[in-house]
Design an enzyme around this catalytic site. Structure first.
Site, PDB file in Angstrom:
ATOM      1  N   ASP A 147      -4.776   9.376   4.352  1.00  0.00           N
ATOM      2  CA  ASP A 147      -3.427   9.025   4.809  1.00  0.00           C
ATOM      3  C   ASP A 147      -2.458   9.557   3.748  1.00  0.00           C
ATOM      4  O   ASP A 147      -2.871  10.003   2.681  1.00  0.00           O
ATOM      5  CB  ASP A 147      -3.290   7.495   4.945  1.00  0.00           C
ATOM      6  CG  ASP A 147      -1.887   7.059   5.346  1.00  0.00           C
ATOM      7  OD1 ASP A 147      -1.300   7.718   6.230  1.00  0.00           O
ATOM      8  OD2 ASP A 147      -1.362   6.082   4.788  1.00  0.00           O
ATOM      9  N   SER A 148      -1.169   9.464   4.039  1.00  0.00           N
ATOM     10  CA  SER A 148      -0.174   9.899   3.069  1.00  0.00           C
ATOM     11  C   SER A 148      -0.137   8.985   1.839  1.00  0.00           C
ATOM     12  O   SER A 148       0.316   9.395   0.787  1.00  0.00           O
ATOM     13  CB  SER A 148       1.204   9.893   3.723  1.00  0.00           C
ATOM     14  OG  SER A 148       1.498   8.587   4.184  1.00  0.00           O
ATOM     15  N   CYS A 183      -3.833   8.070   9.748  1.00  0.00           N
ATOM     16  CA  CYS A 183      -2.386   8.291   9.698  1.00  0.00           C
ATOM     17  C   CYS A 183      -1.931   8.697  11.092  1.00  0.00           C
ATOM     18  O   CYS A 183      -2.458   9.670  11.651  1.00  0.00           O
ATOM     19  CB  CYS A 183      -2.090   9.398   8.698  1.00  0.00           C
ATOM     20  SG  CYS A 183      -0.364   9.900   8.671  1.00  0.00           S
ATOM     21  N   GLU A 230       5.133   0.980   0.545  1.00  0.00           N
ATOM     22  CA  GLU A 230       4.659   1.662  -0.672  1.00  0.00           C
ATOM     23  C   GLU A 230       5.184   0.944  -1.922  1.00  0.00           C
ATOM     24  O   GLU A 230       4.541   0.934  -2.961  1.00  0.00           O
ATOM     25  CB  GLU A 230       5.100   3.133  -0.687  1.00  0.00           C
ATOM     26  CG  GLU A 230       4.339   4.035   0.285  1.00  0.00           C
ATOM     27  CD  GLU A 230       2.906   4.364  -0.166  1.00  0.00           C
ATOM     28  OE1 GLU A 230       2.658   4.471  -1.380  1.00  0.00           O
ATOM     29  OE2 GLU A 230       2.038   4.503   0.723  1.00  0.00           O
ATOM     30  N   CYS A 266       2.012   3.146  12.972  1.00  0.00           N
ATOM     31  CA  CYS A 266       1.985   3.722  11.626  1.00  0.00           C
ATOM     32  C   CYS A 266       1.053   2.828  10.833  1.00  0.00           C
ATOM     33  O   CYS A 266       1.192   1.592  10.875  1.00  0.00           O
ATOM     34  CB  CYS A 266       3.379   3.728  10.997  1.00  0.00           C
ATOM     35  SG  CYS A 266       3.354   4.191   9.244  1.00  0.00           S
ATOM     36  N   HIS A 307       0.865   2.121   7.839  1.00  0.00           N
ATOM     37  CA  HIS A 307       1.481   1.297   6.802  1.00  0.00           C
ATOM     38  C   HIS A 307       1.962  -0.049   7.350  1.00  0.00           C
ATOM     39  O   HIS A 307       2.039  -1.028   6.615  1.00  0.00           O
ATOM     40  CB  HIS A 307       2.704   2.005   6.199  1.00  0.00           C
ATOM     41  CG  HIS A 307       2.383   3.040   5.174  1.00  0.00           C
ATOM     42  ND1 HIS A 307       1.803   4.258   5.491  1.00  0.00           N
ATOM     43  CD2 HIS A 307       2.560   3.052   3.824  1.00  0.00           C
ATOM     44  CE1 HIS A 307       1.661   4.964   4.371  1.00  0.00           C
ATOM     45  NE2 HIS A 307       2.109   4.260   3.357  1.00  0.00           N
TER      46      HIS A 307
HETATM   47  N1  DGL Z   1       0.795   5.866   7.440  1.00  0.00           N
HETATM   48  C1  DGL Z   1       1.204   7.049   8.089  1.00  0.00           C
HETATM   49  C2  DGL Z   1       1.301   6.900   9.568  1.00  0.00           C
HETATM   50  O1  DGL Z   1       0.480   6.192  10.106  1.00  0.00           O
HETATM   51  C3  DGL Z   1       2.262   7.878   7.457  1.00  0.00           C
HETATM   52  C4  DGL Z   1       3.477   7.223   6.946  1.00  0.00           C
HETATM   53  C5  DGL Z   1       4.313   8.223   6.223  1.00  0.00           C
HETATM   54  O2  DGL Z   1       3.820   8.820   5.277  1.00  0.00           O
HETATM   55  O3  DGL Z   1       5.471   8.422   6.620  1.00  0.00           O
HETATM   56  O4  DGL Z   1       2.105   7.495  10.231  1.00  0.00           O
END
Ligand code: DGL
Length: 284
Positions: free
Chosen positions: A12-13, A75, A161, A193, A195
């Site tokens: 993931d990012s 992600c 984050e 997402c 996150h």
């Molecule tokens: N967690 C990621 C997602 O599911 C990326 C969030 C990001 O880096 O903007 O989209």
């Protein structure tokens, strides 16, 4: 041919993909996981599809060099724009999170339909995921009965984050993003997402408060982990021997590990291994 005893690669990012890792560890107790959080380049969600594709290619190459047997794209932004490319480029099973997320939404809808009228399905996601139209497409492939309303929620990734997952500030941001969805009659929300599950208590509370009735908030982590288990079974790629607890997870990040490490420990509990910092431009 892939080795069943090889690890699964997950990326993931940043730390959002750990929400998927937690479900993977729970549902696939014998498997080993190598996780890569591209913390030097988070967020992905505000970037162009071309850039996300380039980043995804680097992350996947680094994991492949670790002899993984399958790749889990934890992600939504990458799953939305780069999944086909990854499947073509890498001779590996590649799984994303959007289809499982759509399936989780439909499961919640069937539950709701037992006692309440049908409603639009709301999706909160990054700008990239929303712009791609990936969720309406994934839902339409499962059923054409439901309307999907997607809302970009760009401030939520930096909040997560930063570890800022409760209190007034996240509540205000969440309220702003949820209001148009709730006003449109949405009563089921998919966290599009990886996150956002860290903000789930806030999202649930604010959604139910705005709607003045319970709102179901679902994410793709469990459905993804289930799908991975099925796929490993179907391809006879399940690991034979159980993995000792301290070898189940390896963590890599692309920037200073300290804040990632804290969040990982908070989220996955004690026993989380030390995250190693790598440089994607020289790794292979
Ligand atoms: N967690 C990621 C997602 O599911 C990326 C969030 C990001 O880096 O903007 O989209």
């Amino acid at each position: 041919l892939a080795d069943p005893d090889a690890p699964l690669g997950v990326f993931d990012s940043g730390l959002g993909g750990l929400t998927v890792v937690r479900a993977l560890l729970e549902q696939n107790p014998q498997e080993r996981i190598i996780y890569l959080g591209d913390t030097a380049r988070v967020p992905y969600g505000t970037r162009s599809p071309e850039t996300v594709i380039r980043y995804a290619l680097r992350c996947a190459s680094v994991l492949r060099a670790r002899q993984i047997k399958g790749l889990v794209v934890a992600c939504n932004t990458v799953s939305a724009v780069a999944l086909d490319m990854l499947r073509v480029e890498f001779d590996l099973p590649v799984m994303g999170v959007i289809e499982p997320g759509a399936r989780a939404a439909l499961r919640a809808m069937r539950q709701r339909e037992r006692s309440r009228p049908i409603c639009p399905i709301g999706v909160l996601g990054t700008q990239g995921t929303v712009a791609s139209g990936a969720y309406p497409r994934a839902v339409a492939q499962l059923s054409t009965r439901y309307e999907v309303r997607a809302q970009a929620a760009p401030l939520l990734v930096p909040l997560v984050e930063e570890g800022w997952v409760d209190g007034e500030l996240p509540r205000l941001a969440v309220r702003r993003y949820l209001t148009p969805l709730i006003d449109a009659g949405v009563r089921i929300i998919v966290l599009g997402c990886t996150h956002y599950p860290l903000l789930k208590p806030v999202i649930e509370a604010v959604a139910s408060e705005l709607a003045q009735e319970p709102v179901a908030v679902v994410d793709s982590a469990d459905a993804t982990a289930e799908e991975v288990a099925h796929l490993l079974e179907a391809r006879q790629l399940q690991r034979h021997a159980p993995t000792p607890a301290n070898e189940r997870l390896e963590l890599m990040v692309t920037d200073l590990p300290a804040s990632f490490q804290n969040a990982a420990e908070r989220f996955l509990g004690s026993g989380v291994p030390q995250a190693i910092q790598i440089d994607l431009s020289v790794e292979e």
